[in-house]
Design an enzyme around this catalytic site. Structure first.
Site, PDB file in Angstrom:
ATOM      1  N   TYR A 146      -2.640   0.429  10.179  1.00 29.82           N
ATOM      2  CA  TYR A 146      -2.774  -0.237   8.879  1.00 29.82           C
ATOM      3  C   TYR A 146      -1.456  -0.157   8.098  1.00 29.82           C
ATOM      4  O   TYR A 146      -0.940  -1.172   7.605  1.00 29.82           O
ATOM      5  CB  TYR A 146      -3.909   0.421   8.079  1.00 29.82           C
ATOM      6  CG  TYR A 146      -3.964  -0.010   6.625  1.00 29.82           C
ATOM      7  CD1 TYR A 146      -4.327  -1.305   6.278  1.00 29.82           C
ATOM      8  CD2 TYR A 146      -3.650   0.894   5.598  1.00 29.82           C
ATOM      9  CE1 TYR A 146      -4.369  -1.708   4.937  1.00 29.82           C
ATOM     10  CE2 TYR A 146      -3.693   0.504   4.262  1.00 29.82           C
ATOM     11  CZ  TYR A 146      -4.052  -0.797   3.942  1.00 29.82           C
ATOM     12  OH  TYR A 146      -4.090  -1.190   2.622  1.00 29.82           O
ATOM     13  N   SER A 149       0.807  -1.226   0.000  1.00 29.84           N
ATOM     14  CA  SER A 149       0.000   0.000   0.000  1.00 29.84           C
ATOM     15  C   SER A 149       0.835   1.269   0.000  1.00 29.84           C
ATOM     16  O   SER A 149       1.895   1.335   0.653  1.00 29.84           O
ATOM     17  CB  SER A 149      -0.885  -0.016   1.247  1.00 29.84           C
ATOM     18  OG  SER A 149      -1.447   1.248   1.465  1.00 29.84           O
TER      19      SER A 149
END
Ligand code: NAD
Length: 327
Positions: free
Chosen positions: A151, A126
């Site tokens: 995250y 990501s």
């Protein structure tokens, strides 16, 4: 080939499985239908897949023993690991759950690769890993030591675990850093989908910050192209390699322009409610995609205006016969 796609029922996973099947591969998807958003959206993406070439194993990626058994003797050529708890903001509320699925689940799938001699592991990483990187565009060798959400920290951990398995067990690993992906069946928590629902129900759009934050939005078909190029490259390698590669649109859009773009695509005048910036959110993302171009021949094709029109077509149809818009 026989490809195992974890998170295969998810937004990106569903699109990827369809393309793999279209190209003649066999696909085994692993997904536990995490209740983060409704199962119906996921099922819409995969329910017409042919039973002959598509198998769904409904289980948690952390269930290593179950997966070792289920894949035993199935000659899997590559694992594309997309299963994760996604989303920056919810990770601040539930960091333990994110750690379990994203770190433990990645470790578990690496273990499955090792045990079954699967030599290719493609990891859905990501752009959030770059945190508040000052330098733009973000390049793969920029420092990523300061993730600003649980995250992001878990996604970076996955890249590190995968490196260790590459080093110890000769696994070819590509960590593909996706930059905000959108398109039909996009996760409902993400801005474009959320704004569309607010517009369709006559609610004001909740804009966090002053609208100057920006994201490098990437249409899902471009991401799937990048993953397929990565798969081909990995399979062509004579020697195991470990590469981190950005997959982005490389054309950032400011939040206020995104709002007018989606409103135009839906032909609805937006009313905007401005709220404070959210902790954990980066001010901007912007992918340097020169490495993806060099190694994979990656070149995104869908500009944001066209992608928003395609998304608007899907979202209008999807919610036309549904009364509950607040998913
Ligand atoms: P998604 O939530 O639609 O897909 C993830 C899938 O994983 C879901 O179907 C979910 O049910 C499944 N899953 C979750 N926990 C699981 C578990 N413990 N065991 C088995 N399955 C599990 O999300 P997405 O947007 O398609 O994202 C796919 C991947 O891409 C994720 O790894 C995410 O971190 C990464 N990513 C996405 C974006 C984006 O903008 N969508 C950006 C960067 C990275």
């Amino acid at each position: 080939m026989h490809i195992c796609v974890t998170g295969g029922a998810g937004f990106i996973g569903g699109h990827l499985c369809r393309r793999l099947l279209d190209e003649g591969h066999r696909v085994t998807a692993i997904d536990n239908f995490d209740p983060f958003y409704p199962r119906a959206i996921k099922e819409e993406g995969i329910d017409d897949f042919p039973a002959k070439t598509f198998t769904l194993i409904e289980t948690d990626v952390c269930n290593t023993d179950t997966l070792l058994q289920a894949l035993h003797g199935k000659s899997v050529d590559a694992i594309i690991h997309l299963a994760a708890k996604a989303g920056v903001r919810p990770s601040i509320e539930a960091p333990m759950a994110y750690e379990q699925t994203n770190v433990g689940g990645t470790q578990s799938m690496l273990e499955v690769a090792r045990e079954h001699d699967i030599d290719t592991f493609i990891y859905g990483s990501s752009s959030s890993i770059y945190g508040n990187n000052e330098k733009v565009p973000f390049a793969e060798d920029d420092p990523v030591r300061r993730p600003i959400s649980p995250y992001a920290a878990t996604k970076r951990s996955g890249e590190l675990l995968a490196y260790t398995f590459h080093h110890l067990h000769d696994l070819t690993v590509h960590c593909l850093r996706f930059f905000t992906v959108y398109g039909p069946r996009q996760r409902p928590d993400l801005a474009i989908h959320k704004f569309a629902r607010q517009l369709l129900t006559g609610q004001p759009i909740t804009m966090y910050g002053d609208g100057t934050s920006s994201r490098d939005y990437t249409y899902v078909d471009d991401i799937v192209d990048g993953v397929l190029h990565s798969l081909r490259r990995a399979q062509d390698q004579r020697r195991p390699e470990y590469e981190i590669i950005n997959l982005g649109g490389s054309d950032p859009t400011q939040l206020r322009d995104l709002i007018s773009g989606i409103a135009d695509a839906l032909d609805i005048t937006p009313e905007i409610e401005q709220l404070p910036r959210q902790p954990g959110d980066a001010q901007r993302t912007y992918a340097d995609i020169s490495k993806a171009g060099e190694l994979l021949g990656y070149a995104p094709q869908i500009p944001i205006e066209e992608g928003l029109r395609k998304f608007a077509d899907w979202v209008t149809e999807y919610y036309a016969d549904r009364t509950v818009l607040d998913v």
